[in-house]
Design an enzyme around this catalytic site. Structure first.
Site, short mmCIF file in Angstrom:
data_model
loop_
_atom_site.label_atom_id
_atom_site.label_comp_id
_atom_site.label_asym_id
_atom_site.label_seq_id
_atom_site.Cartn_x
_atom_site.Cartn_y
_atom_site.Cartn_z
N CYS A 1 0.81 -1.24 0.11
CA CYS A 1 0.01 -0.12 -0.08
C CYS A 1 0.76 1.33 0.02
O CYS A 1 1.52 1.61 -1.02
CB CYS A 1 -0.88 -0.12 1.13
SG CYS A 1 -2.25 1.33 0.92
N HIS A 2 1.00 2.32 1.18
CA HIS A 2 1.63 3.29 1.24
C HIS A 2 3.07 2.96 1.80
O HIS A 2 3.97 3.86 1.79
CB HIS A 2 0.88 4.44 1.96
CG HIS A 2 -0.13 5.13 1.39
ND1 HIS A 2 -1.68 4.33 1.19
CD2 HIS A 2 -0.30 6.25 0.96
CE1 HIS A 2 -2.22 5.31 0.65
NE2 HIS A 2 -1.72 6.32 0.45
#
Length: 186
Positions: A111-112
């Site tokens: 994800c991030h």
């Protein structure tokens, strides 16, 4: 080459981690026999982010000062927007990730969390993926960004979002069982 049943895996996180991106790897890797430990900035429970609100907490096993790369076969970096943004400002966290990259051990970010790989100088010239909103950050850091569920380059595993967690965990297992990876400098 280590078997997943004897692998030691570190999850690095702090407040604001995406709940599923920590819980799913923790539970699935533990169910496969791996010993999974959670490290954070302090030895106190950390709170998740779950469906646009604060969620439950998870206990922390180690502080960054207590972690030695030699004690683990892999590091897993869960995402969420808050968690990696807080960690990438912490020199000790970035240095730990850099040490894992240099060691050739499996490094996995979802994800991030690839923001942390950017800070550690680990994406330049490598195939990788991330949550779509940080695609430009990844490309600007030199990554060969791909829109795929899971992308691996020399034992560095990246994934896009919670929907990709099954593929992400499977690839972590595969990479750990391959052993250390010879990496070119990023």
């Amino acid at each position: 080459m280590p078997s997943i049943t004897s692998a030691r895996i570190l999850i690095l996180a702090t407040h604001g981690y995406e709940r599923s991106e920590l819980r799913v790897p923790l539970e699935k890797l533990s169910a496969r026999g791996a010993k999974v430990s959670i490290a954070s900035l302090e030895k106190a429970p950390i709170k998740s982010w779950d469906n646009e609100n604060w969620g439950d907490t998870v206990e922390v096993d180690l502080t960054l000062d207590e972690v030695s790369v030699e004690d683990f076969d892999a590091i897993v970096l869960p995402g969420g927007q808050i968690n990696p943004d807080l960690l990438r400002k912490e020199r000790k966290a970035v240095d730990l990730i850099s040490a894992f990259v240099a060691s050739g051990k499996t490094v996995a970010a979802v994800c991030h969390a690839p923001w942390l790989l950017i800070e550690a100088g680990a994406v330049k010239g490598r195939k990788a993926t991330s949550f779509s909103s940080i695609k430009t950050d990844m490309i600007n850091a030199g990554a060969d960004w791909r829109d795929e569920a899971v992308v691996t380059d020399q034992g560095i595993v990246t994934s896009r979002n919670p929907g990709d967690l099954d593929a992400f965990v499977s690839k972590i297992v595969e990479e750990i069982e391959e052993g250390r990876h010879q990496r070119r400098a990023a």
